[in-house]
Scaffold this motif. Structure first.
Motif, PDB file in Angstrom:
ATOM      1  N   THR A  24       4.202 -10.292 -12.845  1.00  0.00           N
ATOM      2  CA  THR A  24       3.810  -9.039 -12.218  1.00  0.00           C
ATOM      3  C   THR A  24       3.623  -9.231 -10.712  1.00  0.00           C
ATOM      4  N   PRO A  25       3.553  -8.132  -9.961  1.00  0.00           N
ATOM      5  CA  PRO A  25       3.254  -8.246  -8.534  1.00  0.00           C
ATOM      6  C   PRO A  25       1.956  -9.017  -8.265  1.00  0.00           C
ATOM      7  N   LEU A  26       0.985  -8.888  -9.161  1.00  0.00           N
ATOM      8  CA  LEU A  26      -0.291  -9.594  -8.976  1.00  0.00           C
ATOM      9  C   LEU A  26      -0.091 -11.110  -9.035  1.00  0.00           C
ATOM     10  N   HIS A  27       0.829 -11.579  -9.847  1.00  0.00           N
ATOM     11  CA  HIS A  27       1.129 -13.013  -9.878  1.00  0.00           C
ATOM     12  C   HIS A  27       1.610 -13.479  -8.496  1.00  0.00           C
ATOM     13  N   GLU A  85      -6.543  -9.662   0.263  1.00  0.00           N
ATOM     14  CA  GLU A  85      -6.522  -8.201   0.464  1.00  0.00           C
ATOM     15  C   GLU A  85      -5.495  -7.555  -0.465  1.00  0.00           C
ATOM     16  N   MET A  86      -4.356  -8.188  -0.595  1.00  0.00           N
ATOM     17  CA  MET A  86      -3.315  -7.668  -1.476  1.00  0.00           C
ATOM     18  C   MET A  86      -3.772  -7.715  -2.931  1.00  0.00           C
ATOM     19  N   VAL A  87      -4.419  -8.818  -3.313  1.00  0.00           N
ATOM     20  CA  VAL A  87      -4.951  -8.954  -4.668  1.00  0.00           C
ATOM     21  C   VAL A  87      -5.932  -7.827  -4.964  1.00  0.00           C
ATOM     22  N   GLU A  88      -6.839  -7.580  -4.040  1.00  0.00           N
ATOM     23  CA  GLU A  88      -7.836  -6.529  -4.219  1.00  0.00           C
ATOM     24  C   GLU A  88      -7.182  -5.165  -4.333  1.00  0.00           C
ATOM     25  N   THR A  89      -6.173  -4.924  -3.493  1.00  0.00           N
ATOM     26  CA  THR A  89      -5.472  -3.631  -3.521  1.00  0.00           C
ATOM     27  C   THR A  89      -4.794  -3.412  -4.870  1.00  0.00           C
ATOM     28  N   LEU A  90      -4.087  -4.410  -5.353  1.00  0.00           N
ATOM     29  CA  LEU A  90      -3.408  -4.298  -6.642  1.00  0.00           C
ATOM     30  C   LEU A  90      -4.405  -4.063  -7.769  1.00  0.00           C
ATOM     31  N   LEU A  91      -5.505  -4.771  -7.724  1.00  0.00           N
ATOM     32  CA  LEU A  91      -6.516  -4.610  -8.768  1.00  0.00           C
ATOM     33  C   LEU A  91      -7.148  -3.229  -8.730  1.00  0.00           C
ATOM     34  N   GLU A  92      -7.370  -2.704  -7.538  1.00  0.00           N
ATOM     35  CA  GLU A  92      -7.935  -1.360  -7.417  1.00  0.00           C
ATOM     36  C   GLU A  92      -6.977  -0.304  -7.971  1.00  0.00           C
ATOM     37  N   PHE A  93      -5.691  -0.612  -7.946  1.00  0.00           N
ATOM     38  CA  PHE A  93      -4.708   0.323  -8.491  1.00  0.00           C
ATOM     39  C   PHE A  93      -4.387   0.029  -9.953  1.00  0.00           C
ATOM     40  N   GLY A  94      -5.196  -0.846 -10.581  1.00  0.00           N
ATOM     41  CA  GLY A  94      -5.074  -1.056 -12.011  1.00  0.00           C
ATOM     42  C   GLY A  94      -4.226  -2.219 -12.457  1.00  0.00           C
ATOM     43  N   LYS A 124       0.821  -1.206   0.000  1.00  0.00           N
ATOM     44  CA  LYS A 124       0.000   0.000   0.000  1.00  0.00           C
ATOM     45  C   LYS A 124       0.859   1.262   0.000  1.00  0.00           C
ATOM     46  N   GLU A 125       1.945   1.257   0.775  1.00  0.00           N
ATOM     47  CA  GLU A 125       2.836   2.423   0.800  1.00  0.00           C
ATOM     48  C   GLU A 125       3.429   2.673  -0.585  1.00  0.00           C
ATOM     49  N   LEU A 126       3.858   1.617  -1.244  1.00  0.00           N
ATOM     50  CA  LEU A 126       4.478   1.742  -2.567  1.00  0.00           C
ATOM     51  C   LEU A 126       3.477   2.226  -3.607  1.00  0.00           C
ATOM     52  N   LEU A 127       2.287   1.634  -3.590  1.00  0.00           N
ATOM     53  CA  LEU A 127       1.274   2.015  -4.584  1.00  0.00           C
ATOM     54  C   LEU A 127       0.810   3.450  -4.382  1.00  0.00           C
ATOM     55  N   ASN A 128       0.618   3.846  -3.134  1.00  0.00           N
ATOM     56  CA  ASN A 128       0.190   5.214  -2.859  1.00  0.00           C
ATOM     57  C   ASN A 128       1.256   6.229  -3.256  1.00  0.00           C
ATOM     58  N   ALA A 129       2.513   5.782  -3.281  1.00  0.00           N
ATOM     59  CA  ALA A 129       3.600   6.685  -3.674  1.00  0.00           C
ATOM     60  C   ALA A 129       3.795   6.723  -5.185  1.00  0.00           C
ATOM     61  N   GLY A 130       3.114   5.810  -5.908  1.00  0.00           N
ATOM     62  CA  GLY A 130       3.197   5.835  -7.361  1.00  0.00           C
ATOM     63  C   GLY A 130       3.953   4.698  -8.000  1.00  0.00           C
ATOM     64  N   ALA A 131       4.227   3.628  -7.261  1.00  0.00           N
ATOM     65  CA  ALA A 131       4.928   2.485  -7.847  1.00  0.00           C
ATOM     66  C   ALA A 131       4.112   1.903  -9.004  1.00  0.00           C
ATOM     67  N   LYS A 132       4.803   1.410 -10.015  1.00  0.00           N
ATOM     68  CA  LYS A 132       4.140   0.850 -11.194  1.00  0.00           C
ATOM     69  C   LYS A 132       3.549  -0.510 -10.852  1.00  0.00           C
ATOM     70  N   VAL A 133       2.238  -0.588 -10.878  1.00  0.00           N
ATOM     71  CA  VAL A 133       1.541  -1.788 -10.437  1.00  0.00           C
ATOM     72  C   VAL A 133       1.749  -2.950 -11.396  1.00  0.00           C
ATOM     73  N   ASN A 134       2.057  -2.667 -12.647  1.00  0.00           N
ATOM     74  CA  ASN A 134       2.229  -3.736 -13.637  1.00  0.00           C
ATOM     75  C   ASN A 134       3.681  -3.942 -14.048  1.00  0.00           C
ATOM     76  N   GLN A 187     -11.265   3.107 -10.483  1.00  0.00           N
ATOM     77  CA  GLN A 187     -10.051   2.512 -11.035  1.00  0.00           C
ATOM     78  C   GLN A 187      -9.587   3.244 -12.285  1.00  0.00           C
ATOM     79  N   LEU A 188     -10.529   3.511 -13.187  1.00  0.00           N
ATOM     80  CA  LEU A 188     -10.180   4.203 -14.423  1.00  0.00           C
ATOM     81  C   LEU A 188      -9.625   5.591 -14.153  1.00  0.00           C
ATOM     82  N   SER A 189     -10.207   6.273 -13.187  1.00  0.00           N
ATOM     83  CA  SER A 189      -9.752   7.630 -12.847  1.00  0.00           C
ATOM     84  C   SER A 189      -8.358   7.593 -12.252  1.00  0.00           C
ATOM     85  N   ARG A 190      -8.138   6.651 -11.357  1.00  0.00           N
ATOM     86  CA  ARG A 190      -6.819   6.544 -10.738  1.00  0.00           C
ATOM     87  C   ARG A 190      -5.749   6.266 -11.792  1.00  0.00           C
TER      88      ARG A 190
END
Length: 280
Positions: A186-189, A198-207, A169-179, A246-249
């Motif tokens: 990928t991180p999602l894998h 919870e992690m899966v949901e967070t990654l998906l919410e960030f695209g 969450k810290e990395l994604l909120n700071a702008g880390a590339k989710v893909n 998600q699209l907006s983010r």
């Protein structure tokens, strides 16, 4: 007291090799009085033991903040490298000692030392240990979110592989590339393999790309147990389009970049963003 800050430290510039000295032992055990006595008696704080380990490395690895302060004040090389190329900051992050990390940064330690692709950065080390406070401090200091390690990938890969959702969450909120991908993985894998819903949901919410395939041509859902919460979540995202949030983010991240993401943080897509998108 020997002060050796007259010239910069370079990897391989190790001075003299030695067995583990009394300075090393005192620093590792947190024996501040003994360490202070040794320094006043003229003991060098920059002698390296086997594997180019300095007393500062040992103090940081054990989270001995008072010893770290004494060593730095006595002229210890703040960015000294051991045989693996790791600096004391890497060790402090691995230990999860925020106080040591702060001391090193205050004394000029580089949040992004010039490492090879085979050496984990301080941010990698913090994510590996799940030390989210260290992650936060490094990000605030300007650590590279996309620092790449040959074996681990990016810090986000490391956080996901080691099941540390807070770091994710810290990395994604700071702008880390989710893909970001390492060998197409990928991180999602990683999150899917570890069944971290919870992690899966967070990654998906960030695209995160739910359809991404790794080097084995497998999607994240292919690594989950059928019927599990993680599998259900991934299947839902595979069959449904992204929502407005998600699209907006994703649009804001793409248009404005990492610097703006750090400012925006975890906003719930306010009208300001929707308005911004409408005028693009």
């Amino acid at each position: 007291m020997e002060i050796e800050n007259a010239r910069p430290y370079f990897f391989g510039d190790i001075g003299c090799w030695s067995e583990r000295t009394e300075v090393h032992k005192a620093a590792s055990l947190g024996q501040t009085s003994q360490l202070e006595h040794l320094i006043r008696s003229g003991a060098s704080v920059n002698i390296v033991a086997v594997d180019s380990i300095t007393a500062l490395h040992e103090a940081c690895l054990r989270g001995q903040a008072q010893c770290v302060r004494l060593l730095l004040d006595a002229g210890a090389h703040v960015d000294a490298r051991n045989v693996d190329g790791s600096t004391p900051l890497c060790d402090a992050c691995s230990a999860g000692s925020v106080e040591c990390v702060r001391l090193l940064l205050d004394h000029g330690a580089k949040a992004d030392p010039a490492l090879t692709s085979r050496t984990a950065s301080p941010l990698h080390e913090a994510c590996m240990g799940g030390n989210s406070d260290c992650v936060k401090l490094l990000i605030a200091t300007g650590a590279r979110l996309e620092a790449y390690d040959l074996y681990y990938g990016t810090p986000l890969h490391v956080a996901c592989a080691n099941k540390h959702t807070d770091c994710v969450k810290e990395l994604l909120n700071a702008g880390a590339k989710v893909n970001a991908a390492r060998l197409h993985e990928t991180p999602l894998h990683h999150a899917a393999k570890n069944m971290q819903v919870e992690m899966v949901e967070t990654l998906l919410e960030f695209g995160a790309n739910v359809h991404a395939r790794d080097q084995h041509n497998k999607r994240p859902v292919d690594y989950t147990t059928p019927g599990s919460p993680s599998a259900t979540c991934l299947q839902f995202y595979e069959t449904n389009p992204m929502n407005l949030q998600q699209l907006s983010r994703l649009a804001v991240r793409t248009k404005l970049g990492t610097r703006a993401v750090k400012v925006i943080g975890q906003l719930e897509i306010p009208k300001l963003i929707i308005g911004y998108l409408c005028y693009q």
